[in-house]
Design a protein around this motif. Structure first.
Motif, PDB file in Angstrom:
ATOM      1  N   ALA A 120      -2.140   4.716  12.981  1.00  0.00           N
ATOM      2  CA  ALA A 120      -1.354   3.560  13.415  1.00  0.00           C
ATOM      3  C   ALA A 120      -0.284   4.042  14.381  1.00  0.00           C
ATOM      4  CB  ALA A 120      -0.700   2.856  12.231  1.00  0.00           C
ATOM      5  N   GLU A 137      -0.773  -0.829  16.770  1.00  0.00           N
ATOM      6  CA  GLU A 137      -2.179  -0.469  16.969  1.00  0.00           C
ATOM      7  C   GLU A 137      -2.649   0.308  15.753  1.00  0.00           C
ATOM      8  OE1 GLU A 137      -1.889   1.801  20.542  1.00  0.00           O
ATOM      9  OE2 GLU A 137      -1.383   0.056  21.764  1.00  0.00           O
ATOM     10  N   ILE A 138      -3.703  -0.193  15.092  1.00  0.00           N
ATOM     11  CA  ILE A 138      -4.231   0.445  13.890  1.00  0.00           C
ATOM     12  C   ILE A 138      -5.696   0.776  14.137  1.00  0.00           C
ATOM     13  CG2 ILE A 138      -4.723   0.187  11.426  1.00  0.00           C
ATOM     14  CD1 ILE A 138      -2.397  -1.789  11.270  1.00  0.00           C
ATOM     15  N   CYS A 183      -8.885   1.029  12.716  1.00  0.00           N
ATOM     16  CA  CYS A 183      -9.535   0.586  11.491  1.00  0.00           C
ATOM     17  C   CYS A 183     -10.892  -0.020  11.828  1.00  0.00           C
ATOM     18  CB  CYS A 183      -8.658  -0.412  10.740  1.00  0.00           C
ATOM     19  SG  CYS A 183      -8.225  -1.905  11.637  1.00  0.00           S
ATOM     20  N   VAL A 212     -11.986  -5.545   9.653  1.00  0.00           N
ATOM     21  CA  VAL A 212     -10.695  -5.713   8.980  1.00  0.00           C
ATOM     22  C   VAL A 212      -9.984  -6.914   9.597  1.00  0.00           C
ATOM     23  CG1 VAL A 212      -8.431  -4.653   8.583  1.00  0.00           C
ATOM     24  CG2 VAL A 212     -10.505  -3.292   8.329  1.00  0.00           C
ATOM     25  N   GLU A 256      -5.228  -8.127   6.295  1.00  0.00           N
ATOM     26  CA  GLU A 256      -5.467  -6.751   5.860  1.00  0.00           C
ATOM     27  C   GLU A 256      -4.722  -5.773   6.763  1.00  0.00           C
ATOM     28  OE1 GLU A 256      -9.876  -6.823   3.862  1.00  0.00           O
ATOM     29  OE2 GLU A 256      -9.773  -7.012   6.052  1.00  0.00           O
ATOM     30  N   ARG A 257      -4.703  -6.021   8.071  1.00  0.00           N
ATOM     31  CA  ARG A 257      -3.950  -5.153   8.986  1.00  0.00           C
ATOM     32  C   ARG A 257      -2.454  -5.192   8.660  1.00  0.00           C
ATOM     33  NH1 ARG A 257      -7.686  -7.328  12.517  1.00  0.00           N
ATOM     34  NH2 ARG A 257      -6.170  -8.788  13.379  1.00  0.00           N
ATOM     35  N   LEU A 280      -2.052  -2.916   5.756  1.00  0.00           N
ATOM     36  CA  LEU A 280      -2.235  -1.523   6.184  1.00  0.00           C
ATOM     37  C   LEU A 280      -0.990  -0.993   6.900  1.00  0.00           C
ATOM     38  CD1 LEU A 280      -5.897  -1.669   7.535  1.00  0.00           C
ATOM     39  CD2 LEU A 280      -5.120  -0.592   5.402  1.00  0.00           C
ATOM     40  N   ALA A 281      -0.246  -1.873   7.539  1.00  0.00           N
ATOM     41  CA  ALA A 281       0.950  -1.474   8.291  1.00  0.00           C
ATOM     42  C   ALA A 281       2.210  -1.456   7.426  1.00  0.00           C
ATOM     43  CB  ALA A 281       1.156  -2.416   9.484  1.00  0.00           C
ATOM     44  N   VAL A 331      -7.728   4.991   7.412  1.00  0.00           N
ATOM     45  CA  VAL A 331      -8.085   3.677   6.883  1.00  0.00           C
ATOM     46  C   VAL A 331      -9.597   3.675   6.708  1.00  0.00           C
ATOM     47  CG1 VAL A 331      -8.219   1.203   7.397  1.00  0.00           C
ATOM     48  CG2 VAL A 331      -6.178   2.499   8.029  1.00  0.00           C
ATOM     49  N   ARG A 351      -6.274   3.060   2.294  1.00  0.00           N
ATOM     50  CA  ARG A 351      -5.462   3.730   3.305  1.00  0.00           C
ATOM     51  C   ARG A 351      -4.799   4.947   2.689  1.00  0.00           C
ATOM     52  NH1 ARG A 351       0.352   0.859   4.450  1.00  0.00           N
ATOM     53  NH2 ARG A 351       1.022   0.625   2.302  1.00  0.00           N
TER      54      ARG A 351
END
Length: 178
Positions: free
Chosen positions: A5, A17-18, A20, A24, A28-29, A32-33, A130, A143
């Motif tokens: 990320a 910016e992830i 993944c 997803v 969910e993002r 994840l963040a 991820v 993650r």
């Protein structure tokens, strides 16, 4: 290890910016963040309290006050639950480098996110990886990341055991096959 990320800031914009899998979804993002505030975000998502249930905790021998030169470590696993459903399994290694951090975490048993809030420090966040997979017929999201300050370092692996919770929301909590 490269970060999964990256926050990008300009004078007028912010971008997260992830790296993944393409399936997803947005919520969910967001999870994840999360940077030490996952319990808070899950509570907002489900509109209910999220409770931490300790599964195990193994603390290093310590006959001394925690310090950067002689930290105290704990490996642990907790379940984040909502309405008796496990929404996340978190396994972590926490390294405590100050007496204040050790007292809050070991004696007062603050969860990791609350520990940083009690110390009044925002941790540095590094998302390492991820992934998704199917396990026991359920779609999992996971993650691995690090949260750190001068006093505390946490290496954390989290598994969200059923991605349907992010699609169904509160309705998922009421499903009968817990």
């Amino acid at each position: 290890m490269a970060q999964a990320a990256r926050d990008v800031y300009t004078g007028t914009s912010t971008s997260v910016e992830i790296d993944c899998p393409p399936d997803v979804i947005g919520v969910e993002r967001i999870m994840l963040a999360a940077q030490g505030d996952l319990q808070r975000l899950l509570s907002a998502f489900f509109a209910r309290p999220i409770t931490i249930e300790r599964i195990y905790a193994h603390t290093s021998e310590h006959d001394h006050a925690a310090s950067p030169a002689r930290p105290i470590t704990q490996t642990r696993q907790v379940h984040l639950t909502c309405a008796a459903r496990v929404v996340c399994v978190a396994t972590s290694r926490v390294t405590l480098g100050s007496p204040a951090a050790a007292r809050l975490f070991l004696d007062e048993q603050f969860a990791i996110g609350q520990l940083f809030r009690q110390l009044g420090r925002a941790p540095e966040f590094a998302l390492r990886s991820v992934g998704t997979r199917v396990a026991d017929g359920l779609r999992e999201l996971r993650r691995d990341y690090v949260l750190s300050t001068a006093e505390v370092q946490c290496e954390i692996s989290e598994v969200f055991p059923d991605r349907d919770m992010f699609v169904l929301g509160e309705a998922w909590l009421g499903e009968s096959d817990n």
